[in-house]
Every structure is written in C-alpha cells, then in structure tokens.
Design a protein around this motif. Structure first.
Motif, PDB file in Angstrom:
ATOM      1  N   GLY A   1      15.362   1.008  -0.108  1.00 57.88           N
ATOM      2  CA  GLY A   1      14.025   1.558  -0.316  1.00 57.88           C
ATOM      3  C   GLY A   1      12.943   0.492  -0.313  1.00 57.88           C
ATOM      4  N   PHE A   2      13.279  -0.718  -0.757  1.00 52.79           N
ATOM      5  CA  PHE A   2      12.328  -1.829  -0.730  1.00 52.79           C
ATOM      6  C   PHE A   2      12.510  -2.680   0.532  1.00 52.79           C
ATOM      7  CE2 PHE A   2      11.758  -0.721  -5.146  1.00 52.79           C
ATOM      8  CZ  PHE A   2      10.488  -1.163  -5.472  1.00 52.79           C
ATOM      9  N   ASP A   3      13.394  -2.253   1.418  1.00 51.38           N
ATOM     10  CA  ASP A   3      13.640  -2.910   2.706  1.00 51.38           C
ATOM     11  C   ASP A   3      14.075  -4.371   2.544  1.00 51.38           C
ATOM     12  OD1 ASP A   3      13.901  -2.848   5.461  1.00 51.38           O
ATOM     13  OD2 ASP A   3      11.830  -3.467   5.824  1.00 51.38           O
ATOM     14  N   VAL A   4      14.964  -4.620   1.573  1.00 55.19           N
ATOM     15  CA  VAL A   4      15.481  -5.974   1.374  1.00 55.19           C
ATOM     16  C   VAL A   4      17.008  -6.037   1.459  1.00 55.19           C
ATOM     17  CG1 VAL A   4      13.518  -6.831   0.036  1.00 55.19           C
ATOM     18  CG2 VAL A   4      15.450  -5.753  -1.151  1.00 55.19           C
ATOM     19  N   LEU A   5      17.639  -5.006   1.981  1.00 55.60           N
ATOM     20  CA  LEU A   5      19.097  -4.993   2.054  1.00 55.60           C
ATOM     21  C   LEU A   5      19.572  -5.724   3.307  1.00 55.60           C
ATOM     22  CD1 LEU A   5      21.777  -4.057   0.800  1.00 55.60           C
ATOM     23  CD2 LEU A   5      21.628  -2.056   2.309  1.00 55.60           C
ATOM     24  N   ASN A   6      20.425  -6.711   3.110  1.00 55.40           N
ATOM     25  CA  ASN A   6      21.116  -7.352   4.227  1.00 55.40           C
ATOM     26  C   ASN A   6      22.325  -6.468   4.511  1.00 55.40           C
ATOM     27  OD1 ASN A   6      23.028  -8.851   5.721  1.00 55.40           O
ATOM     28  ND2 ASN A   6      22.154 -10.781   5.008  1.00 55.40           N
ATOM     29  N   GLU A   7      22.206  -5.633   5.523  1.00 52.88           N
ATOM     30  CA  GLU A   7      23.219  -4.615   5.815  1.00 52.88           C
ATOM     31  C   GLU A   7      24.588  -5.235   6.100  1.00 52.88           C
ATOM     32  OE1 GLU A   7      23.003  -1.298   5.713  1.00 52.88           O
ATOM     33  OE2 GLU A   7      20.852  -0.988   5.528  1.00 52.88           O
ATOM     34  N   GLU A   8      24.630  -6.372   6.783  1.00 46.58           N
ATOM     35  CA  GLU A   8      25.904  -6.994   7.126  1.00 46.58           C
ATOM     36  C   GLU A   8      26.657  -7.457   5.889  1.00 46.58           C
ATOM     37  OE1 GLU A   8      25.626 -10.028  10.106  1.00 46.58           O
ATOM     38  OE2 GLU A   8      24.376  -8.778  11.397  1.00 46.58           O
ATOM     39  N   GLU A   9      25.939  -7.992   4.916  1.00 53.20           N
ATOM     40  CA  GLU A   9      26.586  -8.518   3.717  1.00 53.20           C
ATOM     41  C   GLU A   9      26.631  -7.509   2.572  1.00 53.20           C
ATOM     42  OE1 GLU A   9      24.799 -12.212   2.616  1.00 53.20           O
ATOM     43  OE2 GLU A   9      25.201 -13.140   4.547  1.00 53.20           O
ATOM     44  N   GLY A  10      25.797  -6.469   2.656  1.00 55.04           N
ATOM     45  CA  GLY A  10      25.729  -5.492   1.578  1.00 55.04           C
ATOM     46  C   GLY A  10      25.056  -6.028   0.331  1.00 55.04           C
ATOM     47  N   LEU A  11      24.240  -7.068   0.499  1.00 54.72           N
ATOM     48  CA  LEU A  11      23.548  -7.712  -0.613  1.00 54.72           C
ATOM     49  C   LEU A  11      22.039  -7.652  -0.414  1.00 54.72           C
ATOM     50  CD1 LEU A  11      25.724 -10.960  -0.840  1.00 54.72           C
ATOM     51  CD2 LEU A  11      25.956  -8.868  -2.211  1.00 54.72           C
ATOM     52  N   ALA A  12      21.324  -7.692  -1.530  1.00 57.21           N
ATOM     53  CA  ALA A  12      19.857  -7.727  -1.456  1.00 57.21           C
ATOM     54  C   ALA A  12      19.393  -9.130  -1.078  1.00 57.21           C
ATOM     55  CB  ALA A  12      19.258  -7.330  -2.805  1.00 57.21           C
ATOM     56  N   GLN A  13      18.282  -9.196  -0.369  1.00 55.13           N
ATOM     57  CA  GLN A  13      17.635 -10.474  -0.095  1.00 55.13           C
ATOM     58  C   GLN A  13      16.793 -10.855  -1.305  1.00 55.13           C
ATOM     59  OE1 GLN A  13      15.643  -9.005   3.413  1.00 55.13           O
ATOM     60  NE2 GLN A  13      16.985 -10.219   4.735  1.00 55.13           N
TER      61      GLN A  13
ATOM     62  N   GLY B   1       0.793  -1.227   0.000  1.00 61.36           N
ATOM     63  CA  GLY B   1       0.000   0.000   0.000  1.00 61.36           C
ATOM     64  C   GLY B   1       0.822   1.271   0.000  1.00 61.36           C
ATOM     65  N   LYS B   2       2.147   1.136  -0.065  1.00 61.61           N
ATOM     66  CA  LYS B   2       3.010   2.312  -0.045  1.00 61.61           C
ATOM     67  C   LYS B   2       3.641   2.526  -1.412  1.00 61.61           C
ATOM     68  CE  LYS B   2       3.857   2.232   4.801  1.00 61.61           C
ATOM     69  NZ  LYS B   2       4.239   1.211   5.707  1.00 61.61           N
ATOM     70  N   GLU B   3       3.907   3.800  -1.706  1.00 62.27           N
ATOM     71  CA  GLU B   3       4.540   4.154  -2.974  1.00 62.27           C
ATOM     72  C   GLU B   3       6.032   3.840  -2.918  1.00 62.27           C
ATOM     73  OE1 GLU B   3       4.714   7.917  -6.097  1.00 62.27           O
ATOM     74  OE2 GLU B   3       3.698   8.155  -4.174  1.00 62.27           O
ATOM     75  N   ILE B   4       6.567   3.358  -4.040  1.00 59.77           N
ATOM     76  CA  ILE B   4       7.994   3.070  -4.077  1.00 59.77           C
ATOM     77  C   ILE B   4       8.778   4.370  -3.960  1.00 59.77           C
ATOM     78  CG2 ILE B   4       7.767   0.908  -5.335  1.00 59.77           C
ATOM     79  CD1 ILE B   4       8.478   2.368  -7.901  1.00 59.77           C
ATOM     80  N   GLN B   5       9.947   4.275  -3.346  1.00 62.85           N
ATOM     81  CA  GLN B   5      10.767   5.457  -3.108  1.00 62.85           C
ATOM     82  C   GLN B   5      11.527   5.861  -4.367  1.00 62.85           C
ATOM     83  OE1 GLN B   5      13.231   5.059   0.347  1.00 62.85           O
ATOM     84  NE2 GLN B   5      11.524   4.468   1.655  1.00 62.85           N
ATOM     85  N   PRO B   6      11.811   7.147  -4.501  1.00 59.98           N
ATOM     86  CA  PRO B   6      12.557   7.622  -5.672  1.00 59.98           C
ATOM     87  C   PRO B   6      13.952   6.993  -5.745  1.00 59.98           C
ATOM     88  CG  PRO B   6      11.602   9.460  -4.464  1.00 59.98           C
ATOM     89  CD  PRO B   6      11.422   8.244  -3.610  1.00 59.98           C
ATOM     90  N   PHE B   7      14.392   6.719  -6.974  1.00 55.55           N
ATOM     91  CA  PHE B   7      15.741   6.231  -7.209  1.00 55.55           C
ATOM     92  C   PHE B   7      16.133   6.559  -8.642  1.00 55.55           C
ATOM     93  CE2 PHE B   7      13.174   2.662  -8.661  1.00 55.55           C
ATOM     94  CZ  PHE B   7      13.818   2.266  -9.826  1.00 55.55           C
TER      95      PHE B   7
END
Length: 189
Positions: free
Chosen positions: A109-121, A5-11
């Motif tokens: 922005g899509f809340d899928v970043l694994n911060e420790e690894e620097g990779l997307a889930q 229900g939320k708008e995607i963030q600018p990129f």
C-alpha cells in the motif's frame, strides 16, 4: 507512482506496542487525527535496521511534543518484533508501535515492497491528520536514514497546513521567513 497527496490505503495489522509491552491491532484509522511517521525497514534481527530504529527512538520525545505518533513496519510478525525488543539493546529502547506486516499488504500500500525478496524497503512517510502522505523518503537497503531530519520536515509540513498560501523554502527552520507564491515573486528568488 508517488504517494504524495494521496490517502493511505486501508489495512488491519497486529503490532507490538513497545512502550506498554502489549500486542495491539492497528489500522489506517489510528494514523488519522494526528500526524504520523511510518518507518518501513527490511527485517528484524539485521544490521542497519536496529541503528535506524534506535535513532528514530532518539527523536521520539521531540516528535511526540509535535503531536506525532511513530510506527515502524516490517514484514516480520508482531511476535518477532517482541522477541527482537526483548533481545536487542538497541531495539529494547524503543517505545513506539512496531507493526507486523507478514501479509505485505501495508508495504504494498505504501509501494515499498521488494517483491522478489518479500521485504519492505527503507521508506519513511509523513502522514497528516487526514491520512494524506505529505513527505516520503526511500533509501536503498545499504543506506541508513537520519531521524533528525524528520523533525524539520514535520515542522514545515505543520506550518504549511496551518498557514494556507505560504510555503517553506529550502533549509527552512521554525520562526524563519516563508514564501507566499504570487506573480510578484516570479523570477525574484
């Protein structure tokens, strides 16, 4: 925090347009005015990822018929996407846009970043023509996704958008009965 229900963030990102072999710029605006699937994955030149992206390509023609554009995203660069496309039999089949996200802005922005690894889930998002997230699925790194499930989800999302006041029950298929939530239905399903 759910993005439903939320708008995607600018990129703004560089991408490899596999169908034409060109490098292009992609923004959130490219995802508006049409349905979009945004498929995040950890990294190029890995193991589960090429099986998923090849499977997504197997559904690409059907998704295009439904008015859906597909974007894959990893924290690799667009140059790495091209190199992978040029050297992998599975990835060489891909025709959709492969977005590079080395800044990790899109993954955050899509809340899928694994911060420790620097990779997307492994995250899959269905975005409506207004840029609003209508469905999301996130899997652990070792669990590959099945792109065939996207077709039914998109058909249901499109039906609900085009038929206000109706909802699609579990296992809904195009042409089958929908529900109209009302006081008359309470406790009768």
């Amino acid at each position: 925090m759910s993005l439903i229900g939320k708008e995607i963030q600018p990129f703004n990102a560089s991408a490899y347009q596999a169908g034409s072999g060109d490098f292009i710029e992609v923004t959130e605006e490219n995802m508006k005015g049409q349905w979009s699937v945004v498929c995040f994955y950890p990294a190029d030149f890995t193991f589960v990822c090429p099986t998923e992206l090849e499977d997504l390509q197997s559904q690409y023609a059907t998704l295009k018929e439904l008015g859906v554009e597909v974007y894959s995203v990893s924290t690799d660069t667009h140059f790495t996407h091209k190199a992978w496309h040029d050297h992998s039999d599975a990835i060489g089949k891909i025709e959709y846009t492969m977005i590079g996200d080395p800044s990790q802005r899109i993954s955050r922005g899509f809340d899928v970043l694994n911060e420790e690894e620097g990779l997307a889930q492994r995250g899959t998002f269905i975005v409506d023509p207004d840029g609003i997230v209508q469905a999301a699925e996130i899997n652990a790194d070792g669990i590959g996704r099945d792109a065939s499930t996207l077709v039914g989800k998109i058909k249901a999302a499109q039906y609900v958008r085009n038929n206000p006041g109706e909802v699609c029950p579990a296992k809904w298929e195009e042409g089958s009965d929908t529900l109209k939530p009302s006081l008359d239905l309470v406790g009768k399903i």
